[in-house]
Motif scaffolding. Structure first.
Motif, PDB file in Angstrom:
ATOM      1  N   VAL A 133       0.845  -1.199   0.000  1.00  0.00           N
ATOM      2  CA  VAL A 133       0.000   0.000   0.000  1.00  0.00           C
ATOM      3  C   VAL A 133       0.878   1.246   0.000  1.00  0.00           C
ATOM      4  N   SER A 134       0.519   2.239  -0.810  1.00  0.00           N
ATOM      5  CA  SER A 134       1.177   3.549  -0.743  1.00  0.00           C
ATOM      6  C   SER A 134       0.117   4.580  -0.433  1.00  0.00           C
ATOM      7  N   ILE A 135       0.422   5.494   0.502  1.00  0.00           N
ATOM      8  CA  ILE A 135      -0.546   6.513   0.898  1.00  0.00           C
ATOM      9  C   ILE A 135       0.000   7.892   0.566  1.00  0.00           C
ATOM     10  N   LEU A 136      -0.862   8.713  -0.026  1.00  0.00           N
ATOM     11  CA  LEU A 136      -0.498  10.079  -0.384  1.00  0.00           C
ATOM     12  C   LEU A 136      -1.419  11.031   0.362  1.00  0.00           C
ATOM     13  N   VAL A 137      -0.854  12.091   0.963  1.00  0.00           N
ATOM     14  CA  VAL A 137      -1.692  13.114   1.582  1.00  0.00           C
ATOM     15  C   VAL A 137      -1.990  14.148   0.506  1.00  0.00           C
ATOM     16  N   GLY A 138      -3.257  14.301   0.172  1.00  0.00           N
ATOM     17  CA  GLY A 138      -3.608  15.252  -0.884  1.00  0.00           C
ATOM     18  C   GLY A 138      -5.065  15.156  -1.270  1.00  0.00           C
ATOM     19  N   ASP A 139      -5.403  15.813  -2.368  1.00  0.00           N
ATOM     20  CA  ASP A 139      -6.777  15.847  -2.876  1.00  0.00           C
ATOM     21  C   ASP A 139      -6.999  14.661  -3.815  1.00  0.00           C
ATOM     22  N   GLY A 140      -7.712  13.670  -3.317  1.00  0.00           N
ATOM     23  CA  GLY A 140      -7.954  12.451  -4.088  1.00  0.00           C
ATOM     24  C   GLY A 140      -8.865  12.646  -5.282  1.00  0.00           C
ATOM     25  N   THR A 141      -9.580  13.770  -5.354  1.00  0.00           N
ATOM     26  CA  THR A 141     -10.432  13.979  -6.538  1.00  0.00           C
ATOM     27  C   THR A 141      -9.565  14.195  -7.779  1.00  0.00           C
ATOM     28  N   LEU A 142      -8.266  14.423  -7.558  1.00  0.00           N
ATOM     29  CA  LEU A 142      -7.341  14.570  -8.680  1.00  0.00           C
ATOM     30  C   LEU A 142      -6.720  13.235  -9.064  1.00  0.00           C
ATOM     31  N   GLY A 143      -7.060  12.173  -8.322  1.00  0.00           N
ATOM     32  CA  GLY A 143      -6.469  10.853  -8.562  1.00  0.00           C
ATOM     33  C   GLY A 143      -5.014  10.835  -8.137  1.00  0.00           C
ATOM     34  N   TRP A 144      -4.235   9.931  -8.739  1.00  0.00           N
ATOM     35  CA  TRP A 144      -2.801   9.839  -8.435  1.00  0.00           C
ATOM     36  C   TRP A 144      -2.134   9.491  -9.766  1.00  0.00           C
ATOM     37  N   ARG A 145      -1.895  10.551 -10.530  1.00  0.00           N
ATOM     38  CA  ARG A 145      -1.500  10.415 -11.926  1.00  0.00           C
ATOM     39  C   ARG A 145      -0.233   9.568 -12.122  1.00  0.00           C
ATOM     40  N   ALA A 146       0.721   9.699 -11.203  1.00  0.00           N
ATOM     41  CA  ALA A 146       2.007   9.019 -11.367  1.00  0.00           C
ATOM     42  C   ALA A 146       1.849   7.491 -11.478  1.00  0.00           C
ATOM     43  N   PHE A 147       0.795   6.952 -10.890  1.00  0.00           N
ATOM     44  CA  PHE A 147       0.630   5.495 -10.887  1.00  0.00           C
ATOM     45  C   PHE A 147      -0.520   5.028 -11.770  1.00  0.00           C
ATOM     46  N   ALA A 148      -1.175   5.941 -12.505  1.00  0.00           N
ATOM     47  CA  ALA A 148      -2.270   5.572 -13.395  1.00  0.00           C
ATOM     48  C   ALA A 148      -1.699   4.785 -14.588  1.00  0.00           C
ATOM     49  N   PRO A 149      -2.508   3.963 -15.269  1.00  0.00           N
ATOM     50  CA  PRO A 149      -3.929   3.737 -15.008  1.00  0.00           C
ATOM     51  C   PRO A 149      -4.179   2.683 -13.926  1.00  0.00           C
ATOM     52  N   PHE A 150      -5.366   2.766 -13.342  1.00  0.00           N
ATOM     53  CA  PHE A 150      -5.807   1.823 -12.310  1.00  0.00           C
ATOM     54  C   PHE A 150      -6.911   0.931 -12.874  1.00  0.00           C
ATOM     55  N   GLN A 151      -6.874  -0.346 -12.525  1.00  0.00           N
ATOM     56  CA  GLN A 151      -7.915  -1.274 -12.995  1.00  0.00           C
ATOM     57  C   GLN A 151      -9.184  -1.146 -12.144  1.00  0.00           C
ATOM     58  N   ALA A 152      -9.025  -0.651 -10.929  1.00  0.00           N
ATOM     59  CA  ALA A 152     -10.187  -0.481 -10.059  1.00  0.00           C
ATOM     60  C   ALA A 152      -9.982   0.729  -9.160  1.00  0.00           C
ATOM     61  N   MET A 153     -11.092   1.362  -8.789  1.00  0.00           N
ATOM     62  CA  MET A 153     -11.037   2.529  -7.894  1.00  0.00           C
ATOM     63  C   MET A 153     -12.201   2.449  -6.907  1.00  0.00           C
ATOM     64  N   VAL A 154     -11.949   2.915  -5.688  1.00  0.00           N
ATOM     65  CA  VAL A 154     -13.014   3.038  -4.687  1.00  0.00           C
ATOM     66  C   VAL A 154     -12.958   4.439  -4.113  1.00  0.00           C
ATOM     67  N   VAL A 155     -14.069   5.138  -4.158  1.00  0.00           N
ATOM     68  CA  VAL A 155     -14.151   6.438  -3.511  1.00  0.00           C
ATOM     69  C   VAL A 155     -14.951   6.233  -2.232  1.00  0.00           C
ATOM     70  N   ALA A 156     -14.332   6.584  -1.090  1.00  0.00           N
ATOM     71  CA  ALA A 156     -14.933   6.284   0.213  1.00  0.00           C
ATOM     72  C   ALA A 156     -15.693   7.471   0.787  1.00  0.00           C
TER      73      ALA A 156
END
Ligand code: SAH
Length: 220
Positions: A133-156
């Motif tokens: 797991v990697s955790i980033l402190v920031g605005d998740g509505t912007l995603g995490w471009r450096a590691f895209a694309p993602f096969q699945a996403m969950v917005v909590a």
């Protein structure tokens, strides 16, 4: 997760929690296994540890809540993970759902806007032996471009609509789970994007989540 958590005095409670989650209708074996493995007591405030293995939501501080385990399990089951996916989670919170995802997917990238929660989640995940797991402190509505694309996403957290950057960072054939609607009532929605990029939205259940803040959330 590569290292199994130590067998602890909560193992019996965890086995009962698995039965409660199964009774709630969850059938995915990988998800049930994850519920049986993740030491939820490490993800709730110490004063509430006695309730950690009840199938209920609990306050985790900073005005946020950890959902009931069966709610997390149902969400993860809907993503139909195979164990190989790169997953983006928006809203780490306690890190409990992050841990369940870590056991059912390949790698988890989780974004949390509140630093205190992110720090605490990192500590809990470390104590639970979760390391994919990697955790980033920031605005998740912007995603995490450096590691895209993602096969699945969950917005909590609840969102008025699907943040555009998330759709951009979702892989073809990917699946995104998000509670959509106004602040007081939402519909947990499964958004799928076909290999050709055609989007489909399926309502799963009614839900009530804390609001998603940020540029493409309620503050945007
Ligand atoms: N699933 C979590 C609970 C999440 S509560 C658990 O198992 O504990 C929702 C979380 O989303 C909160 O921690 C809140 O701080 C976070 N959040 C809200 N808006 C956000 C945003 N734009 N980016 C990242 N995190 C956000």
């Amino acid at each position: 997760m590569t290292r199994k958590p130590e067998r602890d005095s909560y193992a019996g409670y965890r086995a009962r929690l698995v039965e409660a989650v199964r009774s709630a209708g969850i059938r995915d074996m990988a998800v049930l296994h994850a519920v049986g493995e993740v030491p939820r007591h490490l993800f709730v405030p110490e004063a509430l540890r006695g309730q950690a293995y009840e199938d209920t939501s609990l306050p985790i501080g900073n005005g946020q809540t950890i959902s009931a385990p069966s709610t997390h399990a149902r969400a993860i089951e809907a993503l139909k993970l195979t164990g190989r996916e790169k997953v983006l989670e928006v809203g780490t919170g306690s890190g409990y759902q992050t841990a369940l995802l870590a056991l059912t997917a390949g790698q988890v990238f989780s974004v949390e806007r509140v630093k205190t929660l992110a720090d605490r989640a990192r500590t809990s995940l470390g104590a639970a032996g979760v390391n994919n797991v990697s955790i980033l402190v920031g605005d998740g509505t912007l995603g995490w471009r450096a590691f895209a694309p993602f096969q699945a996403m969950v917005v909590a957290a609840a969102s008025p609509d699907v943040p555009a950057p998330l759709l951009e960072q979702l892989a073809p054939g990917g699946r995104l789970l998000i509670p959509l609607g106004p602040r007081d009532a939402q519909v947990l929605t499964l958004v799928t994007v076909s290999d050709r990029g055609v989007q489909h939205r399926a309502p799963l259940s009614e839900a009530r989540f804390v609001p998603l803040r940020g540029t493409h959330g309620f503050d945007g």
